[in-house]
Scaffold this motif. Structure first.
Motif, PDB file in Angstrom:
ATOM      1  N   GLU A  36       0.690  -1.182   0.051  1.00  0.00           N
ATOM      2  CA  GLU A  36      -0.132  -0.059   0.027  1.00  0.00           C
ATOM      3  C   GLU A  36       0.862   1.302   0.064  1.00  0.00           C
ATOM      4  OE1 GLU A  36      -3.404   2.236   2.869  1.00  0.00           O
ATOM      5  OE2 GLU A  36      -3.177   0.274   2.646  1.00  0.00           O
ATOM      6  N   LYS A  37       0.610   2.098  -0.867  1.00  0.00           N
ATOM      7  CA  LYS A  37       1.310   3.243  -0.910  1.00  0.00           C
ATOM      8  C   LYS A  37       0.270   4.678  -0.981  1.00  0.00           C
ATOM      9  CE  LYS A  37       5.151   5.291  -3.435  1.00  0.00           C
ATOM     10  NZ  LYS A  37       6.293   5.284  -4.045  1.00  0.00           N
ATOM     11  N   THR A  38       0.847   5.759  -0.320  1.00  0.00           N
ATOM     12  CA  THR A  38      -0.056   7.100  -0.465  1.00  0.00           C
ATOM     13  C   THR A  38       0.779   7.999  -1.135  1.00  0.00           C
ATOM     14  OG1 THR A  38      -1.216   6.409   1.765  1.00  0.00           O
ATOM     15  CG2 THR A  38      -1.404   8.678   0.973  1.00  0.00           C
ATOM     16  N   THR A  42      -5.352  13.320  -2.382  1.00  0.00           N
ATOM     17  CA  THR A  42      -4.613  12.052  -1.841  1.00  0.00           C
ATOM     18  C   THR A  42      -4.975  10.682  -2.287  1.00  0.00           C
ATOM     19  OG1 THR A  42      -4.472  13.453   0.264  1.00  0.00           O
ATOM     20  CG2 THR A  42      -4.016  10.955   0.443  1.00  0.00           C
ATOM     21  N   LEU A  43      -4.090  10.017  -2.916  1.00  0.00           N
ATOM     22  CA  LEU A  43      -4.348   8.784  -3.577  1.00  0.00           C
ATOM     23  C   LEU A  43      -3.658   7.667  -2.806  1.00  0.00           C
ATOM     24  CD1 LEU A  43      -3.103   9.803  -7.168  1.00  0.00           C
ATOM     25  CD2 LEU A  43      -5.457   9.817  -6.238  1.00  0.00           C
ATOM     26  N   THR A  44      -4.463   6.422  -2.829  1.00  0.00           N
ATOM     27  CA  THR A  44      -3.938   5.476  -2.075  1.00  0.00           C
ATOM     28  C   THR A  44      -3.757   4.371  -3.450  1.00  0.00           C
ATOM     29  OG1 THR A  44      -5.110   6.046  -0.277  1.00  0.00           O
ATOM     30  CG2 THR A  44      -4.362   3.514  -0.340  1.00  0.00           C
ATOM     31  N   TYR A  45      -2.734   3.712  -3.379  1.00  0.00           N
ATOM     32  CA  TYR A  45      -2.440   2.568  -4.186  1.00  0.00           C
ATOM     33  C   TYR A  45      -2.594   1.332  -3.283  1.00  0.00           C
ATOM     34  CZ  TYR A  45      -0.050  -0.796  -7.270  1.00  0.00           C
ATOM     35  OH  TYR A  45       0.247  -1.999  -8.021  1.00  0.00           O
ATOM     36  N   LYS A  46      -3.158   0.366  -3.868  1.00  0.00           N
ATOM     37  CA  LYS A  46      -3.201  -1.079  -3.061  1.00  0.00           C
ATOM     38  C   LYS A  46      -3.737  -2.093  -4.061  1.00  0.00           C
ATOM     39  CE  LYS A  46      -4.698  -3.325   0.992  1.00  0.00           C
ATOM     40  NZ  LYS A  46      -5.540  -3.161   2.341  1.00  0.00           N
ATOM     41  N   ILE A  63      -6.132   2.383  -7.498  1.00  0.00           N
ATOM     42  CA  ILE A  63      -5.937   3.616  -7.015  1.00  0.00           C
ATOM     43  C   ILE A  63      -7.335   4.288  -6.715  1.00  0.00           C
ATOM     44  CG2 ILE A  63      -5.435   6.023  -7.689  1.00  0.00           C
ATOM     45  CD1 ILE A  63      -3.149   4.393  -7.804  1.00  0.00           C
ATOM     46  N   THR A  64      -7.342   4.642  -5.438  1.00  0.00           N
ATOM     47  CA  THR A  64      -8.674   5.080  -4.778  1.00  0.00           C
ATOM     48  C   THR A  64      -8.262   6.528  -4.403  1.00  0.00           C
ATOM     49  OG1 THR A  64      -8.082   4.250  -2.531  1.00  0.00           O
ATOM     50  CG2 THR A  64      -9.515   3.173  -4.094  1.00  0.00           C
ATOM     51  N   GLY A  65      -9.092   7.457  -3.950  1.00  0.00           N
ATOM     52  CA  GLY A  65      -9.103   8.711  -3.509  1.00  0.00           C
ATOM     53  C   GLY A  65      -9.111   9.876  -4.462  1.00  0.00           C
ATOM     54  N   GLY A 119      -1.446   7.988 -10.553  1.00  0.00           N
ATOM     55  CA  GLY A 119      -0.932   7.178  -9.646  1.00  0.00           C
ATOM     56  C   GLY A 119      -0.529   5.902 -10.004  1.00  0.00           C
TER      57      GLY A 119
END
Length: 114
Positions: free
Chosen positions: A2-4, A15-19, A23-25, A35
């Motif tokens: 997971e990376k922000t 603010t994106l979140t990769y998991k 990509i979300t956010g 992202g």
């Protein structure tokens, strides 16, 4: 993994979140593109200067016309540091064409007269 990260493709600055490849956010589709690229193959535009033989203007500002893979930045800087410009240049003139086969050209970002 997971990376922000903060998206820089538009002024919103999501603010994106990769998991798990997702990509979300993001508030627009550019956030998804940014992202995924930033996590899988980050790219940057290089801005720098090159030497000239002009005593009144010993350095000429330059940049790559497109983003290049971040992992090649140091190799590209070595190529940029070899350049010595000895003729007049205008903004947009190509200083190095297709630098390290990336498809990117190094271009002048200011005028230089001799």
């Amino acid at each position: 993994m997971e990376k922000t990260l903060i998206c820089i493709r538009c002024p919103i600055g999501c603010t994106l979140t990769y998991k798990d490849g997702i990509i979300t956010g993001n508030k627009c589709k550019r956030g998804i593109e940014y992202g995924l690229e930033e996590v899988t193959n980050p790219k940057r535009i290089i801005t720098s200067t090159v030497k000239t033989t002009n005593k009144e203007m010993p350095r000429l500002s330059v940049k790559t016309n497109i983003s290049i893979p971040k992992g090649l930045m140091f190799k590209i800087m070595k190529e940029i540091n070899k350049v010595i410009v000895s003729s007049s240049k205008e903004i947009g003139d190509v200083i190095i064409s297709n630098i390290l086969n990336t498809g990117a050209n190094l271009i002048a970002t200011q005028n230089l007269s001799y």
